[in-house]
Design a protein around this motif. Structure first.
Motif, PDB file in Angstrom:
ATOM      1  N   GLU A  36       0.828  -1.203   0.000  1.00 39.87           N
ATOM      2  CA  GLU A  36       0.000   0.000   0.000  1.00 39.87           C
ATOM      3  C   GLU A  36       0.863   1.254   0.000  1.00 39.87           C
ATOM      4  O   GLU A  36       0.593   2.210  -0.735  1.00 39.87           O
ATOM      5  CB  GLU A  36      -0.923   0.001   1.219  1.00 39.87           C
ATOM      6  N   TYR A  37       1.893   1.254   0.842  1.00 34.69           N
ATOM      7  CA  TYR A  37       2.741   2.436   0.924  1.00 34.69           C
ATOM      8  C   TYR A  37       3.513   2.644  -0.372  1.00 34.69           C
ATOM      9  O   TYR A  37       3.642   3.779  -0.863  1.00 34.69           O
ATOM     10  CB  TYR A  37       3.723   2.311   2.092  1.00 34.69           C
ATOM     11  N   ALA A  38       4.054   1.570  -0.955  1.00 32.90           N
ATOM     12  CA  ALA A  38       4.828   1.681  -2.191  1.00 32.90           C
ATOM     13  C   ALA A  38       3.983   2.258  -3.315  1.00 32.90           C
ATOM     14  O   ALA A  38       4.464   3.067  -4.125  1.00 32.90           O
ATOM     15  CB  ALA A  38       5.388   0.320  -2.588  1.00 32.90           C
ATOM     16  N   ALA A  39       2.719   1.865  -3.395  1.00 29.57           N
ATOM     17  CA  ALA A  39       1.826   2.414  -4.416  1.00 29.57           C
ATOM     18  C   ALA A  39       1.613   3.910  -4.197  1.00 29.57           C
ATOM     19  O   ALA A  39       1.603   4.698  -5.155  1.00 29.57           O
ATOM     20  CB  ALA A  39       0.490   1.670  -4.402  1.00 29.57           C
ATOM     21  N   GLY A  40       1.458   4.313  -2.945  1.00 25.97           N
ATOM     22  CA  GLY A  40       1.296   5.730  -2.646  1.00 25.97           C
ATOM     23  C   GLY A  40       2.539   6.541  -2.966  1.00 25.97           C
ATOM     24  O   GLY A  40       2.445   7.646  -3.515  1.00 25.97           O
ATOM     25  N   PHE A  41       3.702   5.990  -2.643  1.00 22.04           N
ATOM     26  CA  PHE A  41       4.949   6.697  -2.939  1.00 22.04           C
ATOM     27  C   PHE A  41       5.146   6.841  -4.442  1.00 22.04           C
ATOM     28  O   PHE A  41       5.550   7.902  -4.931  1.00 22.04           O
ATOM     29  CB  PHE A  41       6.134   5.952  -2.319  1.00 22.04           C
ATOM     30  N   ALA A  42       4.849   5.789  -5.200  1.00 24.05           N
ATOM     31  CA  ALA A  42       4.973   5.864  -6.656  1.00 24.05           C
ATOM     32  C   ALA A  42       4.043   6.936  -7.221  1.00 24.05           C
ATOM     33  O   ALA A  42       4.421   7.679  -8.142  1.00 24.05           O
ATOM     34  CB  ALA A  42       4.662   4.507  -7.277  1.00 24.05           C
TER      35      ALA A  42
END
Length: 402
Positions: free
Chosen positions: A122-128
């Motif tokens: 979830e966090y990686a998608a938000g950072f991207a």
């Protein structure tokens, strides 16, 4: 060309050096007697540096003695990775166990549980999504420096970038009452970063305790965990408290823009990040989608290992996702551990990030577990400001030696 590239990277190194507060140190070098025994399997003889340093925050002084291992002969940092290491090395590390690997090598790999993996996704998608936003949006989260007149870099909380090289989002966690005025966080990552931060902090505490126990510096895991906790922020942050540790997120461009920019990158930089050791106690890096992390394995004479690439190969061969593996390594603050056996045997891991040209941008989410400045010492200029929040928020019994 090599000289020009080195010269450019020296400028970048000088930029990085400005971030650090470097106290006056009285150093002396002492040899560890004789070659290490074959029984402990820990490689060649090493030297260590001892330093005594003092710091003061708000009139409160702290004096510490640190012991830090360095290899007797440091590598230049540009040596190629040893191709004798294959994906089976990752399986061997998992079988060896995190404590034993950290004791022998300074780095290890850890299988993540499903809850951390879910938070990471979830966090990686938000950072991207944040990285893809326009410069104006991202600039809103580049907080002002503490000393803007001196042009000191922002290493407190928020967004920054280095031309041609990377974008960075550094996030700290705040206790109750710490508002957006200090910790303004992009909406793309705000819903999940606190939970991921807390989960990675717990993982790093377990990893550090396993290393201390493997070093024979504690009677059991509980005693090892107590030794680790004595250097860190409280597990639950008090009101008004800002974390010493950081969730550090990078987007390395990997020369994917124009050919002109790619040529300028190669002119200035050797890699995405040259060989270095991290500040803090433990660093954890979930295997990035684009591999690039390389570590220096001091075991068996010292060799560079393309660890993240091997993790990808191992996972492809074993039918698992690379994001289920975290790479962890010891950092420089092992020198503050209370037991001499831990200080004498645990050593920080030298590592670097390869410029993976042509592989696409590399998004890397890194948790750096740093020691609390009032329990050890201030290292960065921001630590002094953070220490003020600790003095105001933390009972004196939890602050550390005086």
């Amino acid at each position: 060309p090599r000289q020009r590239r080195r010269g450019g990277h020296q400028q970048e190194q000088a930029h990085n050096q400005q971030r650090r507060w470097r106290p006056r140190l009285r150093l002396w070098r002492k040899q560890v007697g004789g070659a290490s025994s074959a029984a402990d399997g820990r490689g060649p003889r090493r030297s260590f540096v001892r330093a005594r340093t003092s710091s003061s925050v708000a009139g409160r002084s702290t004096t510490l003695v640190m012991t830090s291992h360095v290899p007797e002969v440091l590598p230049a940092g540009e040596e190629p990775c040893d191709e004798s290491y294959g994906p089976a090395h990752v399986g061997a590390l998992l079988a060896e166990g995190v404590g034993a690997s950290l004791f022998k090598r300074g780095y290890a790999v850890v299988a993540l549980d499903s809850s951390i993996r879910s938070l990471y996704d979830e966090y990686a998608a938000g950072f991207a999504a944040f990285v893809e936003r326009d410069p104006g949006h991202k600039a809103r989260y580049a907080l002002a420096q503490f000393q803007p007149a001196a042009h000191t870099p922002n290493q407190f909380h928020g967004y920054s970038s280095v031309a041609l090289l990377k974008e960075q989002l550094m996030l700290r966690l705040g206790g109750p009452g710490v508002g957006e005025a200090l910790l303004l966080t992009p909406p793309e990552v705000e819903p999940t970063y606190g939970a991921l931060f807390t989960a990675m902090d717990g993982l790093c505490r377990e990893v550090a305790a396993a290393a201390v126990e493997a070093a024979g510096a504690a009677g059991d895991r509980a005693a090892a965990a107590a030794m680790v906790d004595a250097l860190l922020d409280p597990r639950e942050l008090p009101e008004g408290y800002i974390s010493s540790s950081i969730l550090d997120c990078f987007s390395y461009h990997n020369h994917t823009a124009t050919e002109e920019e790619a040529a300028r990158f190669r002119e200035r930089y050797n890699s995405n990040h040259d060989a270095h050791m991290d500040s803090g106690l433990v660093t954890a890096v979930v295997a990035a989608d684009t591999p690039g992390l390389e570590v220096y394995d001091e075991h068996d004479g010292g060799k560079w290992v393309a660890l993240e690439q091997l993790v990808h190969q191992y996972c492809a061969a074993s039918g698992r996702e690379h994001r289920t593996i975290a790479q962890v390594f010891l950092s420089e603050s092992v020198s503050y551990l209370a037991d001499e056996r831990a200080r004498a045997s645990l050593r920080p891991c030298l590592h670097r990030v390869d410029a993976a040209e042509g592989r696409g941008a590399r998004h890397s989410i890194v948790f750096k577990q740093r020691t609390a400045p009032l329990r050890t010492a201030c290292r960065y200029q921001e630590d002094y400001e953070i220490a003020r929040t600790h003095l105001a928020a933390t009972p004196s019994s939890l602050i550390g030696p005086s």
